[in-house]
Design a protein around this motif. Structure first.
Motif, short mmCIF file in Angstrom:
data_model
loop_
_atom_site.label_atom_id
_atom_site.label_comp_id
_atom_site.label_asym_id
_atom_site.label_seq_id
_atom_site.Cartn_x
_atom_site.Cartn_y
_atom_site.Cartn_z
N GLY A 529 0.81 -1.17 0.09
CA GLY A 529 -0.07 0.01 -0.03
C GLY A 529 0.72 1.20 0.08
N ASN A 530 2.17 1.32 -0.48
CA ASN A 530 2.78 2.31 -0.31
C ASN A 530 3.09 2.97 -1.67
OD1 ASN A 530 3.85 2.38 2.56
ND2 ASN A 530 5.13 0.59 1.82
N TYR A 531 3.24 4.25 -1.87
CA TYR A 531 3.31 4.82 -3.16
C TYR A 531 4.85 4.96 -3.52
CZ TYR A 531 -1.27 6.48 -1.94
OH TYR A 531 -2.74 6.51 -1.65
N VAL A 532 5.07 4.21 -4.59
CA VAL A 532 6.40 3.83 -5.06
C VAL A 532 6.88 4.47 -6.47
CG1 VAL A 532 6.61 1.65 -3.72
CG2 VAL A 532 5.53 1.69 -6.09
N GLY A 533 5.83 4.91 -7.19
CA GLY A 533 6.37 5.74 -8.32
C GLY A 533 5.00 6.65 -8.78
N ALA A 534 5.19 7.24 -10.00
CA ALA A 534 4.06 7.83 -10.76
C ALA A 534 4.15 7.75 -12.29
CB ALA A 534 4.23 9.30 -10.19
N THR A 535 3.05 7.83 -12.90
CA THR A 535 2.83 7.74 -14.26
C THR A 535 2.31 9.01 -14.63
OG1 THR A 535 2.88 5.31 -14.27
CG2 THR A 535 1.97 6.88 -16.19
N LEU A 536 3.10 9.94 -15.37
CA LEU A 536 2.67 11.17 -15.79
C LEU A 536 2.22 11.08 -17.42
CD1 LEU A 536 5.45 13.17 -14.23
CD2 LEU A 536 3.24 12.55 -13.22
N VAL A 537 1.19 11.80 -17.79
CA VAL A 537 0.92 11.90 -19.17
C VAL A 537 0.99 13.35 -19.29
CG1 VAL A 537 -0.97 11.80 -20.76
CG2 VAL A 537 -0.88 10.11 -18.97
N THR A 538 1.87 13.67 -20.71
CA THR A 538 2.24 15.17 -20.98
C THR A 538 1.43 15.73 -22.22
OG1 THR A 538 4.00 14.29 -22.53
CG2 THR A 538 4.69 14.81 -20.14
N ARG A 539 1.48 16.81 -22.34
CA ARG A 539 0.68 17.49 -23.55
C ARG A 539 1.33 17.26 -24.91
NH1 ARG A 539 -3.61 20.15 -21.82
NH2 ARG A 539 -3.52 20.97 -19.46
N ARG A 540 2.55 16.88 -24.80
CA ARG A 540 3.08 16.30 -26.36
C ARG A 540 4.06 15.28 -25.98
NH1 ARG A 540 6.61 21.18 -25.30
NH2 ARG A 540 8.80 20.64 -24.72
N THR A 541 4.38 14.53 -27.12
CA THR A 541 4.99 13.26 -27.47
C THR A 541 6.43 13.59 -27.23
OG1 THR A 541 5.17 13.33 -29.61
CG2 THR A 541 3.29 12.19 -28.77
N GLY A 542 7.14 12.53 -26.69
CA GLY A 542 8.50 12.60 -26.55
C GLY A 542 9.24 13.83 -25.60
N ALA A 543 8.30 14.07 -24.78
CA ALA A 543 8.53 15.25 -23.76
C ALA A 543 9.67 14.85 -22.76
CB ALA A 543 7.32 15.71 -23.17
N THR A 544 10.43 15.95 -22.14
CA THR A 544 11.27 15.60 -21.14
C THR A 544 10.71 16.37 -19.74
OG1 THR A 544 13.04 15.19 -22.64
CG2 THR A 544 13.76 15.99 -20.49
N VAL A 545 10.69 15.73 -18.50
CA VAL A 545 10.25 16.50 -17.41
C VAL A 545 11.49 16.59 -16.42
CG1 VAL A 545 7.91 16.09 -18.14
CG2 VAL A 545 9.00 14.53 -16.59
N ASP A 546 11.24 17.23 -15.43
CA ASP A 546 11.80 17.27 -14.36
C ASP A 546 10.94 17.04 -13.03
OD1 ASP A 546 14.29 17.67 -15.71
OD2 ASP A 546 14.16 19.90 -15.30
N VAL A 547 11.12 15.96 -12.36
CA VAL A 547 10.14 15.73 -11.35
C VAL A 547 10.71 15.69 -9.67
CG1 VAL A 547 8.48 14.03 -10.24
CG2 VAL A 547 8.93 14.09 -12.75
N PHE A 548 10.18 16.70 -8.62
CA PHE A 548 10.83 16.81 -7.50
C PHE A 548 9.46 16.14 -6.73
CE2 PHE A 548 12.38 20.38 -10.18
CZ PHE A 548 13.79 20.02 -9.81
N VAL A 549 9.95 15.29 -5.50
CA VAL A 549 9.12 14.63 -5.00
C VAL A 549 9.19 14.90 -3.47
CG1 VAL A 549 8.15 12.33 -4.16
CG2 VAL A 549 9.41 12.72 -6.38
N ASP A 550 8.20 15.42 -2.81
CA ASP A 550 8.39 15.86 -1.36
C ASP A 550 7.33 15.09 -0.67
OD1 ASP A 550 10.06 17.64 -0.55
OD2 ASP A 550 8.83 19.60 -1.11
N GLY A 551 7.62 14.22 0.29
CA GLY A 551 6.60 13.44 1.15
C GLY A 551 6.69 13.59 2.60
#
Length: 551
Positions: A529-551
């Motif tokens: 039941g722990n949160y171990v990751g995320a799936t993100l859908v972007t507005r364009r294909t082939g996109a690059t993102v930077d993700v910062f996780v605070d918990g």
């Protein structure tokens, strides 16, 4: 300190000058209230064959300041002066008396041949006396320099010189006592003891005592100052204040607070002491803390503004159930073990201490609760800078480790232990600064969890090792759980991120590059039941993102 309501003794204004041993013993055997006895230096040393007893009010005894003014005759088996031996007396003044105990000439069976023994008296001043060589050299029934028993009150021990004593230099069992300006050195046990050995083998703890401005050194088998006892006092009675003293030479601790019963209102402040162990006599260990507390329990214990150098054990060690503990503004330099170690206790504050080059941890907490560790500077600790340890989820509850600075722990080598290590639960770690660390800046170990980590700073690329899903981590520099340059791939608008650690609650996600924007996000959950990751859908294909996780 004099009791103003007590009747004033009838004064005779008589002054007796003694110049022979017979005159000296006769004068003490026939003292009158208000009498003054002056012991001339003319025929010193006076080889006494009996104790010199004062059992009359208002007596003053003065000497010429000769260190061997009075010395017991061979085989006499007596000490120096006794006050209140057969009856209570008051308003006694003893100044300038020199006493040598003649230990070599006393019987092996003799006991408690003190230099000056105040047994039952009120309003006593002992000033500028010299006491040396008291007999026997033994714990408990040995000869102390100055002894103040339980029935006594309003006693001042001022500017005396005590050397080569057979038990304690000064031992105290009375009430309202000041001990200041004395030089006490080279004896068996404590130079100053805030308790008194009794003939029944029990200790009697003094009450309302100030010990200040003394020079203390070279104790073969004891600490320099000690507090012990087995007679507890009500919470509204008594204090012990030890401040402004200087310690040197070989000894165990500078101050040792111990005993099988509770102690209350003990203050150890503004003292300076440096330890050596060469000359110390002990069958067990030579590792002793600068200030050591192992009393059964204590309330309101203050250890503040002391400077402690080169101690063979910890700088400060409290191994007791203490409530209301303050270890504050101390400078602790080069202890062979931890700078400050607390074991047990509640409601403690470790604040503003400077700890330099401890052999092991800078600050170590074990089984403590409701503790505040704040604003301390730990430099070049041998192992962990600060460790919060415990064996259960309650052991660290409501403990805060805040605003501390840890520099170069583990001697700044690769593979060093963490600068701050958390082994328990319920701890807040806030606003700490860690620099020059070889290992992690902050690490969480074992079964620790439910901790809060906020706004800590460190150098290095990935300084954080916080693993429990139930702990919360926010606003660190550098950021925790950062995923830069994550790419969806050609023809795809989906980015998958695996978190650095599991989270018991959905973590907060923030972004640097967003790949044109995030249209949708979902969390990946493991079997527990722990949160171990995320799936993100972007507005364009082939996109690059930077993700910062605070918990």
């Amino acid at each position: 300190m004099t009791d103003a309501t007590a009747p004033t003794p009838a004064a005779t204004d008589s002054r007796t000058v003694v110049t022979t041993r017979a005159e000296l013993e006769s004068a003490f055997a026939d003292l009158s209230p208000g009498e003054t006895v002056h012991v001339s230096a003319a025929n010193a040393p006076y080889r006494t064959t009996q104790w010199l007893d004062i059992d009359a009010d208002g007596v003053t005894v003065t000497g010429a300041g000769v260190r061997t003014l009075v010395e017991p005759a061979r085989d006499a088996n007596v000490g120096g002066i006794r006050v209140g031996h057969t009856q209570h007396c008051r308003d006694i003044d003893i100044r300038g008396i020199g006493y040598h105990g003649n230990a070599a000439g006393q019987s092996d069976t003799a006991t408690r041949l003190h230099g000056i023994a105040v047994e039952d008296a009120t309003n006593v001043t002992l000033a500028r006396n010299h006491v040396r060589g008291t007999h026997p050299r033994s714990h408990g029934d040995g000869g102390s320099g100055i002894s103040v028993a339980r029935p006594c009150s309003d006693v001042r021990v001022v500017d005396n010189r005590i050397h080569d004593f057979g038990d304690r230099g000064v031992q105290l069992g009375g009430t309202r006592i000041q001990v200041f300006g004395n030089v006490v050195t080279d004896g068996l046990d404590r130079p100053i003891a805030c308790d008194l050995w009794n003939t029944d083998g029990q200790n009697r703890t003094a009450r309302n005592v100030s010990v200040f401005g003394n020079l203390l050194g070279n104790s073969r088998e004891g600490s320099l100052v000690g507090v012990a006892g087995n007679d507890p006092e009500p919470s509204n009675r008594g204090y012990l204040s030890i401040f402004g003293n200087v310690g040197f030479g070989f000894h165990k601790s500078f101050c040792h607070v111990r005993g099988p019963e509770p102690l209350r209102h003990v203050s150890v402040q503004n003292n300076v002491s440096r330890q050596t162990t060469e000359g110390l006599r002990t069958d067990a260990t030579t590792r002793f803390a600068g200030v050591a507390v192992d009393v059964d329990s204590a309330t309101d214990l203050a250890i503040k503004n002391n400077e402690l150098y080169d101690y063979s054990g910890h700088g400060v060690r409290v191994a007791s159930a203490v409530s209301g503990l303050g270890v504050q503004q101390n400078a602790i330099v080069d202890p062979d073990m931890a700078g400050i170690r607390l074991e047990g206790g509640t409601d403690g504050v470790v604040d503003g201490n400077r700890i330099t080059r401890p052999g092991t941890a800078g600050i170590r907490l074990e089984r403590t609760a409701d503790a505040l560790v704040r604003g301390n500077a730990v430099q070049r600790a041998g192992t962990v800078g600060i460790v919060a340890g415990g064996s259960g989820s309650e052991s660290g509850m409501h403990t805060d480790i805040a605003g501390n600075r840890v520099v170069a722990n583990g001697r700044q080598s690769d593979g060093s232990p963490p600068a701050i290590l958390v082994r328990t639960s319920g701890v807040g770690i806030r606003g700490n600064t860690i620099t020059e660390h070889g290992g992690p800046a902050i690490a969480e170990a074992g079964t620790a969890g439910n901790n809060l980590y906020v706004a800590n700073r460190a150098d290095g690329a990935r300084p954080w090792r916080i693993s429990s899903p139930t702990s919360v981590v926010r606003n660190h520099v550098p950021a925790v759980d950062v995923h830069r340059g994550v790419t969806a791939g050609d023809g795809s608008d989906t980015v998958t991120v695996t978190f650095d650690r599991p989270y018991a609650r959905p973590p907060r996600l923030s972004f640097g590059r967003t790949g044109g924007g995030i249209r949708e996000r979902t969390y990946d959950i493991d079997g527990e039941g722990n949160y171990v990751g995320a799936t993100l859908v972007t507005r364009r294909t082939g996109a690059t993102v930077d993700v910062f996780v605070d918990g």
